[in-house]
Enzyme design. Structure first.
Site, PDB file in Angstrom:
ATOM      1  CE1 TYR A   1      47.489  39.584  39.643  1.00  0.00           C
ATOM      2  CE2 TYR A   1      48.070  39.506  37.315  1.00  0.00           C
ATOM      3  CZ  TYR A   1      47.396  40.100  38.367  1.00  0.00           C
ATOM      4  OH  TYR A   1      46.639  41.220  38.132  1.00  0.00           O
TER       5      TYR A   1
ATOM      6  CG  ASP B   1      38.966  40.656  41.947  1.00  0.00           C
ATOM      7  OD1 ASP B   1      38.586  41.681  41.356  1.00  0.00           O
ATOM      8  OD2 ASP B   1      38.924  39.518  41.444  1.00  0.00           O
TER       9      ASP B   1
END
Length: 247
Positions: A113, A52
């Site tokens: 992540y 994003d």
């Protein structure tokens, strides 16, 4: 056609995310511009994770097909030179030839992540767009213990964006560890795939535990509620990094 696997890093602060969008500055758009300048081909680059706006990467993976079978180091060095000319915050770390059936997205078996929190009274002057600054003291141990309630296969409806397009909210979370190092708190997450805003939702809900507003049982209850309204605050994208993709 020759398929190349690219490993790259980028500072996502000034990009509108990975995915190419008309009139917006995106990672994909910048890379495809450099690829066109290098090869003369209008090509689409495919990625392991469409990050994003504001999200960073230290180990993003993508693939692209060239007509010519360039030496991998030539592709790396040429694209990096062009990206620098374009003043992009993107670097190609490695390039390698891969079989035609390799797909950066669908061949991936694990995605890693990292979410970074700066936990101190003073705001950041240098890395404001690369961490989530939380001035209130956080109990990292309580956060870690609560996080284990989320590990495993669950319906993560509570922790996904209302705009998530995934067909199923069920995911298997293999790792969610919280470690404190000095003034920073690191959240490490690993799964085959994640839902939209899932890790940022985890980070925001774990913050509630860290400041003492929630208990581990509150977090578990939010999970089982399968209700987006039960999620804590969604953490900002600035602290999130895609660090590794396994194949």
């Amino acid at each position: 056609m020759s398929r190349f696997k690219l490993t790259l890093e980028y500072d996502g602060s000034n990009y509108a995310g990975w995915q190419r969008q008309a009139k917006l500055h995106t990672i994909q758009g910048a890379l495809e511009q450099a690829i066109f300048r290098f090869s003369g081909q209008q090509l689409t680059i495919t990625t392991a994770g469409r990050t994003d706006a504001g999200v960073h990467a230290t180990g993003q993976v993508a693939h692209v097909d060239f007509i010519k079978n360039w030496p991998p180091h030539t592709v790396r060095d040429a694209l990096n030179a062009l990206l620098r000319q374009q003043s992009e915050a993107i670097s190609i770390l490695n390039v390698e030839n891969v079989p035609d059936d390799f797909d950066a997205r669908f061949s991936a078996i694990k995605r890693h992540y990292l979410f970074k929190i700066l936990n101190r009274r003073s705001p950041p002057a240098l890395n404001a767009k690369r961490v989530w600054w939380i001035p209130k003291p956080l109990n990292a141990q309580a956060m870690h213990e609560a996080a284990q309630k989320l590990v495993g296969q669950h319906d993560f409806t509570t922790f996904r964006s209302a705009h998530c397009q995934a067909k199923s909210p069920i995911r298997t979370l293999e790792r969610l560890d919280i470690q404190k190092e000095g003034e920073e708190i690191f959240i490490y997450a690993k799964a085959r795939s994640f839902l939209h805003h899932q890790i940022r939702s985890f980070a925001g809900s774990l913050m509630e535990v860290g400041i003492g507003r929630w208990t581990a049982q509150d977090l578990e209850a939010a999970l089982h509620a399968k209700d987006r309204k039960r999620c804590g605050v969604v953490a900002p994208p600035s602290g999130l990094y895609l660090t590794k993709v396994e194949y």
